[in-house]
Design a protein around this motif. Structure first.
Motif: not given
Length: 280
Positions: A186-187, A194-205
């Motif tokens: 998923a990550k 674009p605009g989604i890195g590690n931190k934002v991805a983790d929040c969404i997940m």
DNA sequence: CCAAGGCCTGAATG
DNA sequence: ACATTCAGGCCTT
């Protein structure tokens, strides 16, 4: 039958996971995608559009989760202080746009931008004599112009938002699939936006894709790790690089267990409150 | 692989 | 007042 583990609604809403919630008297009203949710003073949640929702994650065995993460003494303290803090399960598209906007910003600003986005692009509905704006459908944002999106105060993130919405409409991002596959898959996929890195991805997940092993590492969590966990998780570099983030996450899952996302939420809440940070 | 700098914006700070 | 900093990062060099 009384719930032994009641949700602390105020603290859960004011913990940086949702932004489109307003209190009216004793009731909370929130936008969740194409749904409007109401939580009354007894903590009973209801969909005003009569949509099936699992916003409260009722399948989580919260007793077991809290027991597991509380093996860590710092988490244990945070859990005791904010017992009823919970993670919600929110609409993935709204969550994705929210956290793209969150990067390098602050809560007040995120809220204000999201409200403008709903007012400009979302469907207006009137329910129970109250006016609401739903969150816009992906198509709506995918077809909007960059300047229209910029008018909502999102700055350089406007093209990210448009492209993210396009990827959803084109099924390059398929939330159903992301929900089903594992954390790493998923990550990998979601970080292509674009605009989604590690931190934002983790929040969404963590907040919308049912990945409780996600542990968003923002500046606050790094501070927390340095303050309480300097032995367990040594931060090697000045800035958290991709590699560092990955290594840290592995150690974190190892230490806090498979529900470490909950641990993060408690730690984050505690440290923000200790620093008198505002949520609105 | 890591460090450094820029980036929209507006509230807070000096 | 007015300038500078800062805010739950990301991306490029």
């Amino acid at each position: 039958m009384k719930n032994k583990f009641p949700i602390d609604v105020d603290n859960s809403i004011n913990s940086g996971q949702v932004f489109l919630w307003k209190k009216d008297g004793a009731d909370w009203y929130g936008i969740n995608g194409q749904d409007i949710l109401k939580i009354n003073k007894n903590g009973i949640i209801k969909s005003l559009t009569n949509t099936k929702t699992n916003f409260f994650r009722k399948n989580d065995n919260i007793q077991k989760i809290i027991k597991l993460i509380s093996k860590d003494q710092t988490v244990n303290k945070a859990v005791k202080e904010y017992e009823g803090l919970r993670i919600f399960r929110q609409d993935p598209f709204q969550c994705m746009i929210s956290f793209i906007i969150s990067s390098n910003s602050n809560i007040q600003k995120i809220k204000s931008s999201l409200e403008k986005i709903t007012e400009k692009f979302g469907k207006q509905v009137r329910i129970q004599n109250k006016e609401f704006f739903l969150f816009p459908e992906p198509e709506k944002l995918a077809n909007a112009s960059i300047n229209e999106i910029k008018a909502c105060g999102v700055g350089y993130r406007a093209p990210f938002i448009k492209e993210a919405a396009q990827m959803v409409t084109l099924k390059k991002i398929d939330f159903k699939y992301l929900e089903k596959c594992d954390y790493y898959e998923a990550k990998k996929n979601i970080c292509l936006v674009p605009g989604i890195g590690n931190k934002v991805a983790d929040c969404i997940m963590l907040f919308s894709l049912n990945k409780l092993e996600a542990f968003p590492l923002d500046t606050w969590m790094i501070k927390i790790l340095e303050k309480y966990y300097s032995k367990e998780f040594k931060i090697e570099t000045k800035t958290i690089t991709q590699k560092q983030y990955q290594l840290l996450h592995e150690k974190i899952v190892n230490h806090f267990g498979p529900y470490c996302g909950y641990a993060q939420q408690f730690l984050f809440k505690m440290e923000r409150e200790n620093n008198d940070k505002k949520w609105l």
